[in-house]
Design a protein around this motif. Sequence first.
Motif, PDB file in Angstrom:
ATOM      1  N   PRO A 152       0.834  -1.214   0.000  1.00  0.00           N
ATOM      2  CA  PRO A 152       0.000   0.000   0.000  1.00  0.00           C
ATOM      3  C   PRO A 152       0.861   1.253   0.000  1.00  0.00           C
ATOM      4  O   PRO A 152       2.003   1.249   0.478  1.00  0.00           O
ATOM      5  CB  PRO A 152      -0.804  -0.135   1.297  1.00  0.00           C
ATOM      6  CG  PRO A 152       0.019  -1.012   2.169  1.00  0.00           C
ATOM      7  CD  PRO A 152       0.730  -1.977   1.265  1.00  0.00           C
ATOM      8  N   ILE A 153       0.316   2.307  -0.546  1.00  0.00           N
ATOM      9  CA  ILE A 153       1.019   3.589  -0.625  1.00  0.00           C
ATOM     10  C   ILE A 153       0.280   4.616   0.218  1.00  0.00           C
ATOM     11  O   ILE A 153      -0.942   4.741   0.135  1.00  0.00           O
ATOM     12  CB  ILE A 153       1.105   4.085  -2.087  1.00  0.00           C
ATOM     13  CG1 ILE A 153       1.894   3.096  -2.946  1.00  0.00           C
ATOM     14  CG2 ILE A 153       1.748   5.465  -2.155  1.00  0.00           C
ATOM     15  CD1 ILE A 153       1.950   3.483  -4.414  1.00  0.00           C
ATOM     16  N   HIS A 154       1.008   5.355   1.017  1.00  0.00           N
ATOM     17  CA  HIS A 154       0.418   6.447   1.805  1.00  0.00           C
ATOM     18  C   HIS A 154       0.391   7.708   0.927  1.00  0.00           C
ATOM     19  O   HIS A 154       1.249   8.589   1.027  1.00  0.00           O
ATOM     20  CB  HIS A 154       1.227   6.681   3.074  1.00  0.00           C
ATOM     21  CG  HIS A 154       1.154   5.544   4.048  1.00  0.00           C
ATOM     22  ND1 HIS A 154       1.726   4.317   3.798  1.00  0.00           N
ATOM     23  CD2 HIS A 154       0.560   5.443   5.278  1.00  0.00           C
ATOM     24  CE1 HIS A 154       1.511   3.506   4.824  1.00  0.00           C
ATOM     25  NE2 HIS A 154       0.798   4.169   5.735  1.00  0.00           N
ATOM     26  N   PHE A 155      -0.611   7.764   0.070  1.00  0.00           N
ATOM     27  CA  PHE A 155      -0.655   8.809  -0.953  1.00  0.00           C
ATOM     28  C   PHE A 155      -0.630  10.216  -0.366  1.00  0.00           C
ATOM     29  O   PHE A 155       0.091  11.090  -0.840  1.00  0.00           O
ATOM     30  CB  PHE A 155      -1.919   8.650  -1.810  1.00  0.00           C
ATOM     31  CG  PHE A 155      -1.897   7.466  -2.719  1.00  0.00           C
ATOM     32  CD1 PHE A 155      -1.204   7.495  -3.917  1.00  0.00           C
ATOM     33  CD2 PHE A 155      -2.580   6.298  -2.378  1.00  0.00           C
ATOM     34  CE1 PHE A 155      -1.188   6.406  -4.766  1.00  0.00           C
ATOM     35  CE2 PHE A 155      -2.568   5.205  -3.216  1.00  0.00           C
ATOM     36  CZ  PHE A 155      -1.866   5.257  -4.412  1.00  0.00           C
ATOM     37  N   MET A 156      -1.449  10.444   0.653  1.00  0.00           N
ATOM     38  CA  MET A 156      -1.684  11.805   1.117  1.00  0.00           C
ATOM     39  C   MET A 156      -0.576  12.371   1.996  1.00  0.00           C
ATOM     40  O   MET A 156      -0.655  13.536   2.405  1.00  0.00           O
ATOM     41  CB  MET A 156      -3.019  11.883   1.862  1.00  0.00           C
ATOM     42  CG  MET A 156      -4.217  11.446   1.033  1.00  0.00           C
ATOM     43  SD  MET A 156      -4.306  12.214  -0.600  1.00  0.00           S
ATOM     44  CE  MET A 156      -4.483  13.936  -0.179  1.00  0.00           C
ATOM     45  N   VAL A 157       0.436  11.595   2.300  1.00  0.00           N
ATOM     46  CA  VAL A 157       1.567  12.119   3.068  1.00  0.00           C
ATOM     47  C   VAL A 157       2.843  12.106   2.247  1.00  0.00           C
ATOM     48  O   VAL A 157       3.925  12.344   2.780  1.00  0.00           O
ATOM     49  CB  VAL A 157       1.774  11.326   4.379  1.00  0.00           C
ATOM     50  CG1 VAL A 157       0.570  11.472   5.285  1.00  0.00           C
ATOM     51  CG2 VAL A 157       2.078   9.863   4.091  1.00  0.00           C
ATOM     52  N   MET A 158       2.708  11.864   0.940  1.00  0.00           N
ATOM     53  CA  MET A 158       3.868  11.835   0.050  1.00  0.00           C
ATOM     54  C   MET A 158       3.784  13.011  -0.915  1.00  0.00           C
ATOM     55  O   MET A 158       2.802  13.160  -1.645  1.00  0.00           O
ATOM     56  CB  MET A 158       3.938  10.510  -0.709  1.00  0.00           C
ATOM     57  CG  MET A 158       4.095   9.298   0.200  1.00  0.00           C
ATOM     58  SD  MET A 158       4.179   7.728  -0.697  1.00  0.00           S
ATOM     59  CE  MET A 158       5.749   7.923  -1.553  1.00  0.00           C
ATOM     60  N   SER A 159       4.823  13.836  -0.913  1.00  0.00           N
ATOM     61  CA  SER A 159       4.820  15.059  -1.711  1.00  0.00           C
ATOM     62  C   SER A 159       4.691  14.790  -3.207  1.00  0.00           C
ATOM     63  O   SER A 159       4.085  15.574  -3.940  1.00  0.00           O
ATOM     64  CB  SER A 159       6.102  15.858  -1.442  1.00  0.00           C
ATOM     65  OG  SER A 159       6.187  16.225  -0.079  1.00  0.00           O
ATOM     66  N   ASP A 160       5.254  13.674  -3.674  1.00  0.00           N
ATOM     67  CA  ASP A 160       5.222  13.370  -5.110  1.00  0.00           C
ATOM     68  C   ASP A 160       3.813  13.124  -5.621  1.00  0.00           C
ATOM     69  O   ASP A 160       3.541  13.327  -6.817  1.00  0.00           O
ATOM     70  CB  ASP A 160       6.088  12.145  -5.408  1.00  0.00           C
ATOM     71  CG  ASP A 160       7.561  12.406  -5.173  1.00  0.00           C
ATOM     72  OD1 ASP A 160       7.947  13.589  -5.154  1.00  0.00           O
ATOM     73  OD2 ASP A 160       8.322  11.438  -4.993  1.00  0.00           O
ATOM     74  N   TYR A 161       2.919  12.680  -4.763  1.00  0.00           N
ATOM     75  CA  TYR A 161       1.560  12.342  -5.189  1.00  0.00           C
ATOM     76  C   TYR A 161       0.557  13.456  -4.940  1.00  0.00           C
ATOM     77  O   TYR A 161      -0.535  13.445  -5.525  1.00  0.00           O
ATOM     78  CB  TYR A 161       1.072  11.082  -4.457  1.00  0.00           C
ATOM     79  CG  TYR A 161       1.766   9.817  -4.882  1.00  0.00           C
ATOM     80  CD1 TYR A 161       1.455   9.185  -6.072  1.00  0.00           C
ATOM     81  CD2 TYR A 161       2.737   9.244  -4.077  1.00  0.00           C
ATOM     82  CE1 TYR A 161       2.087   8.025  -6.458  1.00  0.00           C
ATOM     83  CE2 TYR A 161       3.390   8.084  -4.456  1.00  0.00           C
ATOM     84  CZ  TYR A 161       3.063   7.472  -5.648  1.00  0.00           C
ATOM     85  OH  TYR A 161       3.693   6.325  -6.032  1.00  0.00           O
TER      86      TYR A 161
END
Length: 320
Positions: free
Chosen positions: A170-179
Amino acid sequence: MKAPMSVHTQAAAAKKAHPLSAFWHALRKYKALYLLMLPGFIWYFIYKYLPMYGLIIAFKNFNFAKGIWGSPWVGLKHFEFLFSYPDFYRIVMNTLLMNVYELLFSFPAPIILALLLNEIKSMLFKRSIQTIVYFPHFLSWVVFGGIVLQLLSPNDGIVNQIRMALGLDPIHFMVMSDYFRPIVIISLIIKESGWGAIIYLAALSSIDPEQYEAATIDGATRWQKLIYVTLPGIRNTIILLLILKIGTMLDYGFEQIYVMYNPSVYDVGDVLSTYIYRIGLQDARFSLTTAIGLFQSVIGFVLIWSANRLARRYSDNALW
């Protein structure tokens, strides 16, 4: 000996000599239309023009107890602080980048959607699609942003559930600047494209059907009709909306960013509107935030004026 001027000629000359009399003449002639415009004018005057007097806060050290006029003058102190504050340039750059991405990806989306809807011949299917794509606009960003956050949740979001079903982490989308920026732009497209397409559909309906008939007789394909008939028919609408969009390049929607961002993505997601909220309302630095707002307004005016000049030079349509 000169012939005497007629009554109509004298009236026309008087109007030309006295523009104010021409204005009152037009006011009397179209009084019903001006009365219809009056409520809108009053609203703008109360909520847009009267608050302008508060701009002097940007040049004062505002104190609630002393009021606006009683607060001491500090001149350009707040502007000097802004332009010497390193984070200010990062926030301005974030705001510009978000608006550039919106201009590149979100601005064309309603145009493309309107063109696609215009090609649908079945009215029942067309209205069904229109209802579906219009609906997200009527959801507030609190609701729509919450749906986006839920869909992208690392624990039970459907996107990460699909990834885990495929054997991916899983990816923590909302805490990653790239996303963060792509998520903001994509969510904006989904929410507002349907509503924005209404303007272009109205412009498409004004195109003379005889132009399409003539193009068909000449053997034009559907793609050629799109390029040489449809797009020129809505060009003026596109130019006007583009000018208005350029004028807001230093302003990005507060609600969307505020609902979706968090301290982990401040480096890419913090824009002028959210920064003003944090330091203005939370830290009570009203003079500084007024200075930022004045800076935004001046830059916005310069941008919209420049865009209008370019539009007037290279096309036959402009705001003024």
